[in-house]
Scaffold this motif. Structure first.
Motif, PDB file in Angstrom:
ATOM      1  N   LEU A  42       0.822  -1.221   0.000  1.00 41.27           N
ATOM      2  CA  LEU A  42       0.000   0.000   0.000  1.00 41.27           C
ATOM      3  C   LEU A  42       0.852   1.266   0.000  1.00 41.27           C
ATOM      4  CD1 LEU A  42      -2.471  -1.219   2.779  1.00 41.27           C
ATOM      5  CD2 LEU A  42      -2.980  -1.040   0.335  1.00 41.27           C
ATOM      6  N   MET A  43       2.146   1.087   0.269  1.00 36.16           N
ATOM      7  CA  MET A  43       3.019   2.259   0.455  1.00 36.16           C
ATOM      8  C   MET A  43       3.583   2.766  -0.869  1.00 36.16           C
ATOM      9  SD  MET A  43       5.184   1.124   3.819  1.00 36.16           S
ATOM     10  CE  MET A  43       4.437   0.963   5.438  1.00 36.16           C
ATOM     11  N   ASP A  44       3.677   4.094  -1.009  1.00 43.33           N
ATOM     12  CA  ASP A  44       4.346   4.685  -2.179  1.00 43.33           C
ATOM     13  C   ASP A  44       5.815   4.286  -2.216  1.00 43.33           C
ATOM     14  OD1 ASP A  44       2.080   6.107  -2.890  1.00 43.33           O
ATOM     15  OD2 ASP A  44       2.682   7.914  -1.798  1.00 43.33           O
ATOM     16  N   TRP A  69       1.576   6.746   6.779  1.00 47.48           N
ATOM     17  CA  TRP A  69       0.155   6.618   7.136  1.00 47.48           C
ATOM     18  C   TRP A  69      -0.314   5.176   7.020  1.00 47.48           C
ATOM     19  CZ3 TRP A  69      -0.896  10.786   9.606  1.00 47.48           C
ATOM     20  CH2 TRP A  69      -0.247  11.961   9.243  1.00 47.48           C
ATOM     21  N   TYR A  70       0.428   4.342   6.307  1.00 50.94           N
ATOM     22  CA  TYR A  70       0.053   2.931   6.193  1.00 50.94           C
ATOM     23  C   TYR A  70       0.822   2.045   7.167  1.00 50.94           C
ATOM     24  CZ  TYR A  70      -3.055   3.549   2.263  1.00 50.94           C
ATOM     25  OH  TYR A  70      -4.121   3.912   1.479  1.00 50.94           O
ATOM     26  N   CYS A  71       1.776   2.623   7.859  1.00 53.55           N
ATOM     27  CA  CYS A  71       2.518   1.846   8.860  1.00 53.55           C
ATOM     28  C   CYS A  71       1.603   1.594  10.057  1.00 53.55           C
ATOM     29  CB  CYS A  71       3.774   2.607   9.304  1.00 53.55           C
ATOM     30  SG  CYS A  71       4.554   1.848  10.744  1.00 53.55           S
ATOM     31  N   THR A  72       1.459   0.321  10.418  1.00 51.41           N
ATOM     32  CA  THR A  72       0.553  -0.024  11.523  1.00 51.41           C
ATOM     33  C   THR A  72       1.308  -0.233  12.841  1.00 51.41           C
ATOM     34  OG1 THR A  72       0.757  -2.335  10.914  1.00 51.41           O
ATOM     35  CG2 THR A  72      -1.102  -1.140   9.970  1.00 51.41           C
ATOM     36  N   SER A  73       2.581   0.113  12.851  1.00 48.52           N
ATOM     37  CA  SER A  73       3.426  -0.081  14.042  1.00 48.52           C
ATOM     38  C   SER A  73       3.378  -1.536  14.519  1.00 48.52           C
ATOM     39  CB  SER A  73       2.995   0.843  15.187  1.00 48.52           C
ATOM     40  OG  SER A  73       3.100   2.180  14.792  1.00 48.52           O
ATOM     41  N   CYS A  74       3.463  -2.455  13.573  1.00 45.63           N
ATOM     42  CA  CYS A  74       3.379  -3.880  13.931  1.00 45.63           C
ATOM     43  C   CYS A  74       4.728  -4.412  14.441  1.00 45.63           C
ATOM     44  CB  CYS A  74       2.924  -4.689  12.722  1.00 45.63           C
ATOM     45  SG  CYS A  74       4.160  -4.743  11.396  1.00 45.63           S
ATOM     46  N   PHE A  75       5.811  -3.658  14.206  1.00 42.76           N
ATOM     47  CA  PHE A  75       7.165  -3.997  14.674  1.00 42.76           C
ATOM     48  C   PHE A  75       7.792  -5.208  13.980  1.00 42.76           C
ATOM     49  CE2 PHE A  75       5.032  -2.039  18.431  1.00 42.76           C
ATOM     50  CZ  PHE A  75       5.627  -0.800  18.289  1.00 42.76           C
ATOM     51  N   THR A  76       7.196  -5.649  12.863  1.00 40.69           N
ATOM     52  CA  THR A  76       7.827  -6.735  12.106  1.00 40.69           C
ATOM     53  C   THR A  76       9.207  -6.283  11.637  1.00 40.69           C
ATOM     54  OG1 THR A  76       5.660  -7.415  11.328  1.00 40.69           O
ATOM     55  CG2 THR A  76       7.536  -8.285  10.124  1.00 40.69           C
TER      56      THR A  76
HETATM   57  S1  SF4 Z   1       6.739  -3.724   9.265  1.00 37.58           S
HETATM   58 FE1  SF4 Z   1       7.466  -1.771  10.093  1.00 37.58          FE
HETATM   59  S2  SF4 Z   1       6.998  -0.244   8.513  1.00 37.58           S
HETATM   60 FE2  SF4 Z   1       5.777  -2.074   8.045  1.00 37.58          FE
HETATM   61  S3  SF4 Z   1       3.792  -1.700   9.065  1.00 37.58           S
HETATM   62 FE3  SF4 Z   1       5.065  -2.881  10.496  1.00 37.58          FE
HETATM   63  S4  SF4 Z   1       6.068  -1.292  11.786  1.00 37.58           S
HETATM   64 FE4  SF4 Z   1       5.294  -0.250   9.944  1.00 37.58          FE
END
Ligand code: SF4
Ligand code: SF4
Length: 132
Positions: A42-44, A69-76
């Motif tokens: 989804l990211m540019d 704005w598409y970063c969900t802070s999932c920490f992957t």
């Molecule tokens: S992997 Fe990193 S950049 Fe991608 S959505 Fe998760 S926290 Fe954000």
């Protein structure tokens, strides 16, 4: 990418480093963050390129893309990063500066006494807290 040196902004780059508490220079562009990011389609601009653009000081360009704005802070990304760079925090810092640049702050003094008495107090307090 062709670089226009007039848009290089080292001052804001330092501010973003400080706000995110990350050392951008530590990234060696392996791309593991982007390879695992669930929002990358989804990211540019993918996360590792965001870091590269920041390293180069292309802050104004970074502030135009939709990726933060598409970063969900999932920490992957930080869990995969060999340099333990926390891109979620960098994205958060970018969102902060983006809003700060574009947000029109609210000045209660521009409202007349009549409007202030008529408006629901809750609405005023809410707007004040968000916009000042
Ligand atoms: S992997 Fe990193 S950049 Fe991608 S959505 Fe998760 S926290 Fe954000
Ligand atoms: S995984 Fe870490 S070192 Fe590799 S590109 Fe992403 S931020 Fe840079």
């Amino acid at each position: 990418m062709e670089i226009n040196i007039e848009i290089i902004n080292y001052e804001l780059r330092e501010a973003i480093e400080e706000r995110s508490n990350q050392k951008l220079i530590n990234c060696y562009q392996c791309g593991k963050c982007s390879a695992g990011c669930p929002s990358v389609n989804l990211m540019d601009v993918p996360p590792h390129e965001i870091v590269r653009m920041l390293q180069l000081g292309l802050i104004d360009e970074v502030l135009k893309v939709n990726s933060p704005w598409y970063c969900t802070s999932c920490f992957t990304c930080i869990s995969r990063c060999p340099r333990l760079i926390d891109i979620a925090r960098i994205m958060e810092a970018l969102r902060y500066y983006n809003l700060n640049e574009t947000f029109q702050s609210f000045d209660p003094n521009v409202l007349s006494d009549e409007v202030k008495t008529r408006l629901p107090q809750q609405a005023l307090v809410s707007l004040w807290r968000k916009g000042t």
